[in-house]
Design a protein around this motif. Structure first.
Motif, PDB file in Angstrom:
ATOM      1  N   LYS A  15       0.832  -1.201   0.000  1.00 40.59           N
ATOM      2  CA  LYS A  15       0.000   0.000   0.000  1.00 40.59           C
ATOM      3  C   LYS A  15       0.863   1.246   0.000  1.00 40.59           C
ATOM      4  O   LYS A  15       1.813   1.368   0.785  1.00 40.59           O
ATOM      5  N   ASP A  16       0.563   2.162  -0.892  1.00 37.05           N
ATOM      6  CA  ASP A  16       1.221   3.469  -0.922  1.00 37.05           C
ATOM      7  C   ASP A  16       0.368   4.429  -0.090  1.00 37.05           C
ATOM      8  O   ASP A  16      -0.729   4.812  -0.497  1.00 37.05           O
ATOM      9  N   MET A  39       0.796   7.477   0.615  1.00 39.68           N
ATOM     10  CA  MET A  39       0.652   8.825   0.061  1.00 39.68           C
ATOM     11  C   MET A  39      -0.508   8.887  -0.929  1.00 39.68           C
ATOM     12  O   MET A  39      -1.332   9.799  -0.875  1.00 39.68           O
ATOM     13  N   THR A  40      -0.568   7.904  -1.828  1.00 33.46           N
ATOM     14  CA  THR A  40      -1.597   7.930  -2.875  1.00 33.46           C
ATOM     15  C   THR A  40      -2.798   7.060  -2.529  1.00 33.46           C
ATOM     16  O   THR A  40      -3.804   7.076  -3.238  1.00 33.46           O
ATOM     17  N   ARG A  41      -2.664   6.278  -1.445  1.00 29.81           N
ATOM     18  CA  ARG A  41      -3.716   5.355  -1.019  1.00 29.81           C
ATOM     19  C   ARG A  41      -4.077   4.362  -2.125  1.00 29.81           C
ATOM     20  O   ARG A  41      -5.231   4.019  -2.339  1.00 29.81           O
ATOM     21  N   THR A  42      -3.050   3.940  -2.808  1.00 31.11           N
ATOM     22  CA  THR A  42      -3.226   2.929  -3.856  1.00 31.11           C
ATOM     23  C   THR A  42      -2.456   1.673  -3.472  1.00 31.11           C
ATOM     24  O   THR A  42      -1.601   1.691  -2.581  1.00 31.11           O
TER      25      THR A  42
END
Length: 542
Positions: free
Chosen positions: A495-496, A498-501
């Motif tokens: 999970k990133d 920062m980008t919530r991806t």
């Protein structure tokens, strides 16, 4: 330019089937005075490096191949002395009557890897050329769509597939007939099945994942030749599977759990099930004070008689577990794999001796006329009977075994394992205990014991047909089951923040070549192909 080699017969895979076929061909050459050049290609760094099995060995086919196998020093030194069939609940156990097909009088507890190493010595003594470290990338065809050989993986490519200073193109190895003995879910077998429609008249193949550990236990607990199989806990009533505990020589115990890959709960983790089973009171005392020596995992065919594909095709044939000759009720397939290889070798020898190819369908016909059919046909309904659940499966197994005696006037069908998962939203999560480092262990420490190694700067051998699918479909609907079904921790969802991806990370260097991802991925988006030759696990005596 690719280097080219030529042989009369090329055999892909130095497992028990591949080596048996090579030996039988050379025996026939000796008997008739003819000469065939026979080559065996093995993707492992050495023969046996990628071989993993229980293994309780039935010597029936070996007796046919080498009647003097004892004098030749075959590594069958631990005869079975005791059989047990145990039903486990969470805290208790009950001994069940051992089905007649599971009785092992006259069989041996062996290391299949060491048995293959012994077969390789016999093969080379007869003039067979064996090339370990040769991973085959693709089949070669002529303009008539006949198999005319294979081509090995190029080496020296970087992660993007570009040649480095160490680049060497693949070797083209031409043959008059090619035998494919890759084992379960072979990458070339998949290509050939699609090209020639080999599965079109058979039921879908169904698979299981076997996870195995080799232990050295306290001498006072060791009983050479003791064979135990368990069913029941920790698996739920909708999941097919069971464990094995085989006492080998030198205070060693072969332990493992086999789980049908048609399981439904996406939160099931076969590796964690294997670990927590060791905490059951029936097993825990066996492992206390012992030490774990090795670890590995492998998929196995469970479809049986109705799932065997068309075996012969223009220029080639399938042998052994490339086709799937496992007797599920016996929990044995080495002897049937070897027998299939002997029949294939005899069939193609007759043809090549007269400068022709085998008559279409002749190899398949001879399999149907052999004792392979006599053994597999009567148990064809055992495995698919468990689609209805554990208890109904047990009732069906009893009826098939004791009432119909394998001659019921029907044949049950199979389903494709990748289609059986329930949605995560409809499934219950499973709380697994944390590893204690003494009896239970984490996945990465287990992978370390498999001696797995892959050159880092090479293309990943786990291919995604669509790189978006792991997130858009698998994660969305099944909470990314590849994180759990892989017994080597190859797949991770990252999970990133920062980008919530999310993205899927593939740790290909951990792969033990079990092929589970190739089988269980819901949309068949993951394809396993062989890495550079010699890479992967390096099992000592599994």
């Amino acid at each position: 330019m690719s280097e080219t080699l030529s042989f009369d017969v090329v055999i892909v895979g130095a497992g028990p089937a591949g080596l048996t076929a090579a030996i039988r061909l050379k025996q026939l050459c000796q008997k008739t005075g003819k000469d065939l050049k026979v080559c065996v290609l093995e993707k492992g760094a050495e023969v046996g490096a990628h071989i993993l099995s229980g293994n309780v060995f039935e010597p029936r086919a070996l007796e046919e191949l080498f009647p003097d196998w004892k004098e030749r020093g075959a590594p069958l030194s631990t005869p079975v002395t005791d059989d047990s069939f145990i039903f486990l609940t969470e805290r208790n156990f009950f001994r069940l009557p051992t089905p007649p097909q599971m009785k092992n009088h006259g069989n041996y507890v062996i290391s299949l890897a060491n048995f293959c190493r012994w077969l390789a010595v016999q093969a080379e003594a007869l003039g067979v050329e064996i090339y370990p470290g040769f991973a085959v990338a693709q089949c070669l065809f002529n303009d008539k769509n006949e198999v005319i050989g294979v081509e090995t993986n190029p080496v020296g490519l970087d992660k993007e597939g570009h040649p480095t200073e160490q680049y060497e193109p693949g070797v083209q190895i031409m043959s008059r007939h090619t035998l494919f003995g890759e084992g379960c879910r072979g990458s070339l077998t998949k290509q050939l099945s699609e090209k020639f429609g080999l599965q079109r008249y058979a039921q879908p193949q169904t698979y299981a994942l076997g996870i195995k550990e080799l232990w050295e236990i306290s001498p006072e607990k060791h009983k050479p030749g003791t064979v135990t199989h368990t069913i029941g806990w920790p698996l739920d009533q909708k999941t097919y599977g069971g464990s094995f505990i085989y006492h080998m020589e030198n205070n060693q115990v072969s332990y493992g759990l086999v789980i049908g890959l048609d399981y439904k709960n996406p939160y099931l983790n076969p590796y964690e099930e294997t670990q927590r089973l060791k905490l059951h009171p029936y097993l825990k005392t066996l492992f206390e004070g012992g030490r774990r020596i090795s670890y590995g995992a492998r998929a196995l065919n469970e479809g049986g008689w109705q799932s065997i594909p068309q075996l012969g095709f223009p220029g080639g044939s399938l042998i052994g577990c490339s086709a799937g000759f496992l007797n599920v009720l016996k929990i044995k397939g080495t002897h049937t794999a070897m027998k299939s290889a002997m029949i294939a070798a005899e069939t193609i020898f007759e043809a090549l001796s007269t400068n022709t190819q085998p008559q279409p369908g002749l190899y398949d016909q001879r399999i149907r006329q052999s004792w392979i059919r006599d053994e597999l046909y009567p148990v064809r309904n055992i495995r698919p009977g468990f689609k209805a659940g554990f208890w109904l499966g047990m009732v069906n197994a009893g009826l098939e075994t004791y009432v119909f005696r394998g001659q019921a006037p029907w044949t049950f069908s199979h389903h494709e394992d990748n289609r059986t998962l329930s949605f995560a939203a409809e499934s219950q999560k499973i709380d697994y205990p944390k590893p204690d480092g003494k009896i239970t262990f984490d996945r990465l420490s287990s992978v370390y014991l498999s001696n797995t190694n892959h050159k880092e700067n090479q293309p990943c051998h786990l291919k995604l047909r669509n790189p978006e699918t792991p997130i858009s479909y698998n994660l969305k609907y099944f909470d990314a089951p590849e994180q759990r079904y892989c017994p080597a921790g190859v797949y991770e969802i990252i999970k990133d923040n920062m980008t919530r991806t999310y993205r899927l990370q593939i740790n290909g260097q951990n792969c033990v070549h079990c092929k589970t991802c190739d089988i269980k991925d819901p949309l068949q988006n993951i394809s396993w192909v062989p890495p550079e030759g010699g890479d992967g696990p390096r099992y000592p005596n599994m």
